[in-house]
Design an enzyme around this catalytic site. Sequence first.
Site, PDB file in Angstrom:
ATOM      1  CG  HIS A   1       4.225  -1.676   2.060  1.00 43.29           C
ATOM      2  ND1 HIS A   1       2.934  -2.146   1.974  1.00 43.29           N
ATOM      3  CD2 HIS A   1       4.788  -2.326   3.107  1.00 43.29           C
ATOM      4  CE1 HIS A   1       2.729  -3.048   2.907  1.00 43.29           C
ATOM      5  NE2 HIS A   1       3.825  -3.174   3.617  1.00 43.29           N
TER       6      HIS A   1
ATOM      7  CB  SER B   1      -2.601  -2.267   8.121  1.00 41.58           C
ATOM      8  OG  SER B   1      -2.508  -3.655   8.293  1.00 41.58           O
TER       9      SER B   1
ATOM     10  CG  HIS C   1      -0.275  -0.264   2.514  1.00 40.33           C
ATOM     11  ND1 HIS C   1       0.597   0.648   3.077  1.00 40.33           N
ATOM     12  CD2 HIS C   1      -0.310  -1.316   3.358  1.00 40.33           C
ATOM     13  CE1 HIS C   1       1.050   0.174   4.224  1.00 40.33           C
ATOM     14  NE2 HIS C   1       0.525  -1.037   4.413  1.00 40.33           N
TER      15      HIS C   1
END
Length: 283
Positions: free
Chosen positions: A37, A186, A34
Amino acid sequence: MKIFTLKSDLKKFLSVVKKDQKRIGFVPTMGALHQGHISLVEKAISENDITVVSIFVNPTQFDNQEDLEKYPNTLQQDIELLESVNCDVLFAPSVTEIYDENVVAEKFDFDGLEYEMEGKFRDGHFDGVGTIVKSLFEIITPDVAYFGKKDFQQLQIIKKMVEKLGLPIKIKGMPIFREEDGLAMSSRNARLTKEYREAGPFIHKILKKARKKIHSKDVEEIIAWVEKQFKKHPLLELEYFIIADEKTLQSATKFESGKTYRAFIAVFAGEIRLIDNVRFKNN
Ligand code: PAF
């Protein structure tokens, strides 16, 4: 982007990179990438000559078999996303490539950091994290590795591991990325039903309100207030809310001036366990 699944091929490629004295930046992940990252990957690209991202869902850090089995796998989408930001290398090994037939974690001593919070509630979790990160560091030998602050305890533990093993790797902690409504990004968010996804932002809202109380309430009162808010919530179930010293991760009993604290929370949204944290500064 070069994609490797074998350690030997990746090592061979990186040995040339090292010979040319190029800096290697590394972002370890478990995939289902996502924006959080991607922010780490972009930072790594901006600070290094070569950026390596790993995608490996590490079995030894899961204490719950169902969580492991249902961990989202979006490899093709992840590859496209990494290519879109010009990532240089993806390492996506199999479980056998990393562990052979021996899928067990090494035991670590992180000077007590491992016994707090996530360590209390997820048996063996940080031994699993230590095992895989150490192994990836040995294969990739990065100059810098990037970790998100959403897993703040993990970040502190990796710093401790690098210090104790004397590894020449700089560990950088990067800010938490949030959805517009405040829910911390997350990979597990993808598994939330619509109802739980809509409830999710409550977690950050409560953390922000709790933080505002630092000047008027003591630690116990803030904890009691947070627990009460979750008791009233129809969907979300609080696992823990802790205010801890940012460095030692020891639970605080009172606020001391000049110290920096962090509030840590774990919440069940149905079967999905979400964690978050915010900084509490006492001056
Ligand atoms: O934060 C994660 O995604 C994982 O714990 C990590 C660091 C990739 C190790 O498996």
